[in-house]
Design an enzyme around this catalytic site. Structure first.
Site, PDB file in Angstrom:
ATOM      1  CG  ASP A   1     -19.857  -2.449  35.209  1.00 43.34           C
ATOM      2  OD1 ASP A   1     -18.702  -2.818  34.905  1.00 43.34           O
ATOM      3  OD2 ASP A   1     -20.101  -1.731  36.193  1.00 43.34           O
TER       4      ASP A   1
ATOM      5  CD  GLN B   1     -17.101  -8.996  45.911  1.00 40.02           C
ATOM      6  OE1 GLN B   1     -17.704  -8.646  44.900  1.00 40.02           O
ATOM      7  NE2 GLN B   1     -16.142  -8.266  46.454  1.00 40.02           N
TER       8      GLN B   1
ATOM      9  CD  GLU C   1      -9.253   3.737  42.580  1.00 41.18           C
ATOM     10  OE1 GLU C   1     -10.404   4.008  42.235  1.00 41.18           O
ATOM     11  OE2 GLU C   1      -8.426   3.231  41.798  1.00 41.18           O
TER      12      GLU C   1
ATOM     13  CB  SER D   1     -62.861 -11.574  -2.331  1.00 42.69           C
ATOM     14  OG  SER D   1     -61.970 -11.098  -3.300  1.00 42.69           O
TER      15      SER D   1
ATOM     16  NE  ARG E   1     -25.248   6.687  38.922  1.00 36.08           N
ATOM     17  CZ  ARG E   1     -24.107   6.937  38.284  1.00 36.08           C
ATOM     18  NH1 ARG E   1     -22.975   6.404  38.699  1.00 36.08           N
ATOM     19  NH2 ARG E   1     -24.111   7.717  37.219  1.00 36.08           N
TER      20      ARG E   1
ATOM     21  CB  ALA F   1     -59.389  -9.033  -0.627  1.00 38.63           C
TER      22      ALA F   1
ATOM     23  CB  ALA G   1     -20.196  -9.060  42.857  1.00 34.61           C
ATOM     24  N   GLY G   2     -21.718  -6.363  41.532  1.00 36.30           N
ATOM     25  CA  GLY G   2     -22.357  -5.106  41.940  1.00 36.30           C
ATOM     26  C   GLY G   2     -23.855  -5.106  41.675  1.00 36.30           C
TER      27      GLY G   2
END
Ligand code: UD1
Ligand code: CA
Length: 456
Positions: free
Chosen positions: A103, A74, A153, A404, A15, A379, A10-11
């Site tokens: 991620d 969310q 944390e 050619s 950055r 060619a 959901a982020g």
């Protein structure tokens, strides 16, 4: 086994500085979140729920064809615990729930198996890692018996806790009814004002449910992407891993650090790949294929001992054995080259079949064409296949010789063994076995004087 897989996606990924939601950015040519879904699905019959928020539609669009991937919205990102809560009412009651991250794209199914084993035995499986520099991560707190008793944390940790080097990767598995129960008790009274998923570890401990920590097989499996720099770092870990798999299979790589595989590369024995090649989609290389430097191959199949010289661009093409392509050749979709064909520099093929031993060695465009065996295309030959509205077919039968600088105005047919004189603009079918030539008559003007510049 019934298994719920909740993937947090959901982020926003601020950055990344991108309009695209972070988890849609690729690693190894595949959107990160798609990799995570694939890893989860490799574990068996998983019920996958993606928690989406920022750019939800872009994320959902990736899975339009996969009806077994479900979504939970969310709307506001209030923390990892809140994110998992959003998925709760879509979960199956039976079997454990595994939490992964959109991620964290390189997670391997093997590393997840111990977590599932724990969760199937009414324990919590937690993926942890020891890091020299654990800055920023949640720390694993253990009691005197070395049992995991909580996660703290970084921002909430005491100086003693900050010294802990075992970190939380975020990945865990847990019996689903216990997850429901514990999440209901998570609050946001912490330094970040977020609902932490990590709080359920302390709750498990207090409820006497053992938390079993295990480590991933490789540290890069649990690295997350928050910036372009981290995306580039993971890309290198991934490509390095691919390259070493190929080396172990017996492929010769001029430099394992200079190959990029953004799909799947299937190689038989004694394949050589020089530096700077990029492979996309499904590429199959048979025994003894040689690919010189700086080639791009997408959805290509090459026969045994075929050589691709430097700087070729091949897409949706099939080549038989012993062929020689390039340097500087372009095979566009629908190119089918039989065995021992030669396609040389600045030759473009599109939707064209070239029969065995046929050659187009220099400067040609062969589009919408069926070319027989042993044909020599000189060619500068061009199939004029497009009249501005429709595409037309050119057929060149076996053993024909195209002089050619010839234009073949399609629809047109060159008969078996026919010869076209150099400079021919062919607008009517050329009969088999004959010489066909269209050329203005040559003349000479005797004693002709070229203009001269007048001196200033
Ligand atoms: C989290 C863990 C931390 C761990 C670290 C590993 C928590 C509270 N902390 O911290 O212990 O060491 O991961 O990288 O879980 N997300 C949502 N919705 C939200 C919040 C997050 O979808 O409301 C997604 C993010 O987009 C991201 C992932 O969950 O993909 C992790 O969130 P993030 O905020 O980066 O967690 P960390 O603070 O790094
Ligand atoms: Ca993070």
């Amino acid at each position: 086994m019934n298994l719920n897989i909740v993937i947090l996606a959901a982020g926003k990924g601020t950055r990344m500085k991108s309009d695209l939601p972070k988890v849609v950015h690729p690693v190894g040519g595949i959107p990160m979140v798609q990799r995570v879904v694939n890893a989860g699905m490799a574990l068996g019959q998983g019920h996958v729920v993606l928690v989406v928020g920022h750019g939800a539609q872009r994320v959902q669009a990736l899975f339009e064809q996969q009806s077994n991937v479900h979504f939970a919205l969310q709307a506001e990102q209030l923390g990892t615990g809140h994110a998992v809560s959003m998925a709760l009412n879509t979960l199956q009651e039976h079997g454990p729930t595994l939490v992964l991250y959109g991620d964290v794209p390189l997670i391997q199914p093997e590393s997840l198996k111990p977590l599932l084993q724990a969760a199937q035995q009414r324990q919590v499986g937690l993926l942890t890692l020891n890091m020299q520099d654990p800055t920023g991560y949640g720390r694993i707190v253990r009691n005197e018996q070395n049992q995991v008793c909580g996660i703290v944390e970084h921002k909430d940790a005491t100086p003693e806790q900050l010294a802990i080097t075992e970190i939380n990767t975020g990945i865990l598995a847990c019996p689903t009814p216990l997850l429901r129960k514990w999440l209901a008790g998570v609050s946001n009274h912490n330094a970040q004002g977020e609902y932490y998923l990590t709080d359920i570890i302390g709750m498990a401990y207090r409820d006497g449910v053992p938390v079993i920590a295990s480590h991933p097989a490789h540290h890069w499996e649990v690295l997350g992407v928050n910036s372009r720099t981290q995306q580039a770092e993971l890309e290198r870990f991934y490509q390095n891993q691919q390259a070493h798999k190929l080396l172990e299979q017996g492929v010769c790589l001029a430099d394992p650090a200079r190959i990029d595989i953004r799909g799947t590369l299937h190689c038989k024995a004694d394949v050589f790949i020089d530096a700077g090649c990029v492979f996309e989609g499904e590429v199959h290389l048979a025994n003894g294929v040689h690919i010189a430097q700086n080639c791009y191959l997408k959805n290509v199949r090459l026969g045994a001992n075929t050589r691709i010289e430097p700087f070729c661009h091949l897409e949706q093409a099939q080549v038989g054995e012993g062929a020689r392509i390039g340097p500087y050749a372009r095979l566009r979709p629908g190119s089918e080259l039989a065995e021992h064909t030669h396609v040389g520099n600045f030759v473009e093929l599109k939707n064209a079949k070239l029969g065995p031993e046929s050659k187009a060695n220099h400067l040609s465009y062969i589009g919408d064409a069926q070319v027989g065996a042993r044909v020599n295309i000189g060619a500068g030959t061009i199939t004029c296949n497009y009249d501005g509205a429709n595409k037309h077919q050119t057929t060149i039968e076996d053993d024909a010789f195209i002089g050619s600088d010839t234009q073949l105005v399609a629809p047109i047919r060159v008969g078996k063994g026919a010869t076209l004189g150099a400079g021919t603009t062919l607008t009517k079918d050329a009969p088999a076995g004959a010489l066909t030539v269209s050329r203005t008559k040559q003349m000479s003007v005797a004693g002709y004087k070229r203009p001269v510049k007048t001196p200033k």
